[in-house]
Design a protein around this motif. Structure first.
Motif, mmCIF file in Angstrom:
data_model
loop_
_atom_site.group_PDB
_atom_site.id
_atom_site.type_symbol
_atom_site.label_atom_id
_atom_site.label_comp_id
_atom_site.label_asym_id
_atom_site.label_seq_id
_atom_site.Cartn_x
_atom_site.Cartn_y
_atom_site.Cartn_z
ATOM 1 N N SER A 175 46.579 40.606 10.053
ATOM 2 C CA SER A 175 45.986 39.651 9.125
ATOM 3 C C SER A 175 46.607 38.279 9.346
ATOM 4 O O SER A 175 47.733 38.159 9.854
ATOM 5 C CB SER A 175 46.181 40.086 7.668
ATOM 6 N N HIS A 179 51.415 42.227 10.707
ATOM 7 C CA HIS A 179 50.912 43.036 11.811
ATOM 8 C C HIS A 179 51.652 44.367 11.812
ATOM 9 O O HIS A 179 52.875 44.408 11.668
ATOM 10 C CB HIS A 179 51.122 42.339 13.163
ATOM 11 N N SER A 180 50.928 45.441 11.936
ATOM 12 C CA SER A 180 51.562 46.751 12.042
ATOM 13 C C SER A 180 50.829 47.565 13.096
ATOM 14 O O SER A 180 49.635 47.357 13.327
ATOM 15 C CB SER A 180 51.543 47.486 10.696
ATOM 16 N N LYS A 181 51.540 48.453 13.738
ATOM 17 C CA LYS A 181 50.925 49.352 14.712
ATOM 18 C C LYS A 181 51.557 50.725 14.611
ATOM 19 O O LYS A 181 52.741 50.858 14.279
ATOM 20 C CB LYS A 181 51.063 48.799 16.131
ATOM 21 N N LYS A 240 47.074 52.377 16.710
ATOM 22 C CA LYS A 240 46.242 51.808 15.658
ATOM 23 C C LYS A 240 46.915 50.547 15.143
ATOM 24 O O LYS A 240 48.077 50.575 14.740
ATOM 25 C CB LYS A 240 46.048 52.817 14.521
ATOM 26 N N HIS A 241 46.166 49.434 15.150
ATOM 27 C CA HIS A 241 46.720 48.143 14.768
ATOM 28 C C HIS A 241 46.057 47.626 13.493
ATOM 29 O O HIS A 241 44.852 47.798 13.288
ATOM 30 C CB HIS A 241 46.494 47.111 15.881
ATOM 31 N N ARG A 242 46.855 46.960 12.680
ATOM 32 C CA ARG A 242 46.353 46.201 11.531
ATOM 33 C C ARG A 242 46.953 44.804 11.610
ATOM 34 O O ARG A 242 48.162 44.649 11.802
ATOM 35 C CB ARG A 242 46.739 46.860 10.207
ATOM 36 N N THR A 252 56.252 44.706 11.785
ATOM 37 C CA THR A 252 55.630 43.748 10.873
ATOM 38 C C THR A 252 55.962 42.341 11.324
ATOM 39 O O THR A 252 57.121 42.008 11.529
ATOM 40 C CB THR A 252 56.139 43.962 9.438
ATOM 41 N N SER A 285 37.283 46.641 13.162
ATOM 42 C CA SER A 285 36.767 46.275 11.840
ATOM 43 C C SER A 285 37.330 44.905 11.478
ATOM 44 O O SER A 285 38.545 44.681 11.571
ATOM 45 C CB SER A 285 37.175 47.311 10.790
ATOM 46 N N GLU A 342 41.374 45.476 11.967
ATOM 47 C CA GLU A 342 41.884 46.827 12.177
ATOM 48 C C GLU A 342 41.179 47.392 13.406
ATOM 49 O O GLU A 342 39.948 47.304 13.509
ATOM 50 C CB GLU A 342 41.622 47.705 10.952
ATOM 51 N N GLN A 395 41.201 39.572 8.487
ATOM 52 C CA GLN A 395 41.929 40.832 8.596
ATOM 53 C C GLN A 395 41.253 41.680 9.665
ATOM 54 O O GLN A 395 40.027 41.755 9.705
ATOM 55 C CB GLN A 395 41.926 41.593 7.267
#
Length: 286
Positions: free
Chosen positions: A110, A91-93, A106-108, A35, A141, A121, A119
């Motif tokens: 913002s 940020h998370s993966k 897989k990344h998120r 994060t 996305s 993804e 944001q």
């Protein structure tokens, strides 16, 4: 050692190996989760660490070298945020697949670029071949507050289809910089000419109105749109919409000619100078 005892040891070893494997996989999953905190939280943590370092018990020297490195990190972080305009808030993966030659994560993500929030993804496939690593983005996305603008929506859809993160960030930066430039320009003229300039939609609106305090009903609306095409090219579009009572036509230049003169001034002098000159005309006494 008899065969039954040997078999028992063998089974115990296999059970331990399986437990180690499961624990290793669990550790990797946890380690891959990361994060990114906001720059305010990072700077707060750095300063807290500095205070703890300065308050070390007697008998321990203050680590001046580490303190200098932390101060340098703090300065560089602030500069990077201000220079790029990007402020990543989270940020998370997570690793979805991992083999010797390929890794799928897989990344998120913002954050904000100036006043624009976003944001993301996506999945990132990394492949290693002959000591070379290639990366492919898929399942992109994008969520943006300003996507309700049809032009922004088309650009975002195009970026999602291509999986082109680099173009997205480059274009978003330019688009956001124009928004910030417009905001600061509106703020400047509102502060300098408070009796003439009004902002019906605030600093984030796309137009300002110039009013002559001495003549009721005389208004000039400066519309400043920021166009973003689906290829990611940003173009500012300005125009002037006049409104005046009949008696003004006899006292001032023809209202119909003002928009053309304003567009000419834009080409010759630029946005700020053209607006400045127009405000002076509106506020001048005849």
């Amino acid at each position: 050692m008899d065969e039954s005892t040997f078999q028992a040891y063998e089974e115990e070893i296999q059970a331990l190996e399986e437990e180690i494997r499961l624990l290793t996989e669990k550790y990797e999953d946890i380690r891959q989760e990361s994060t990114f905190f906001s720059e305010e939280e990072i700077l707060k943590s750095i300063k807290s660490f500095q205070r703890e370092t300065q308050g070390e018990t007697k008998g321990h020297d203050s680590p001046s070298d580490l303190k200098a490195q932390l101060e340098s990190l703090e300065t560089n972080l602030s500069f990077l945020m201000e220079f790029t305009g990007f402020h990543f808030t989270s940020h998370s993966k997570k690793t979805v697949e991992k083999t010797r030659d390929r890794t799928v994560q897989k990344h998120r993500l913002s954050g904000k670029c100036y006043s624009l929030s976003f944001q993301l993804e996506f999945q990132l496939l990394e492949m290693q071949n002959n000591e070379k690593v290639s990366a492919v983005v898929s399942d992109l996305s994008i969520i943006m507050e300003s996507r309700e603008d049809s032009n922004v929506s088309k650009f975002v859809s195009s970026a999602e289809e291509r999986g082109d993160l680099l173009t997205f960030f480059r274009s978003l930066l330019t688009y956001a910089e124009w928004h910030e430039h417009r905001r600061r320009t509106f703020l400047h003229f509102k502060a300098k000419y408070p009796d003439i300039v009004t902002l019906p939609e605030g600093l984030l609106g796309d137009f300002i109105i110039l009013k002559d305090p001495k003549i009721s009903g005389f208004e000039l609306m400066i519309v400043w749109k920021i166009h973003l095409d689906k290829e990611g090219t940003t173009t500012p579009v300005l125009d002037l919409l006049p409104k005046a009572p009949k008696q003004v036509l006899e006292q001032r230049m023809s209202v119909e000619s003002i928009p053309g003169k304003f567009r000419s001034a834009l080409r010759l002098f630029g946005i700020e100078a053209a607006i400045e000159n127009l405000i002076k005309v509106v506020g001048s006494e005849k």
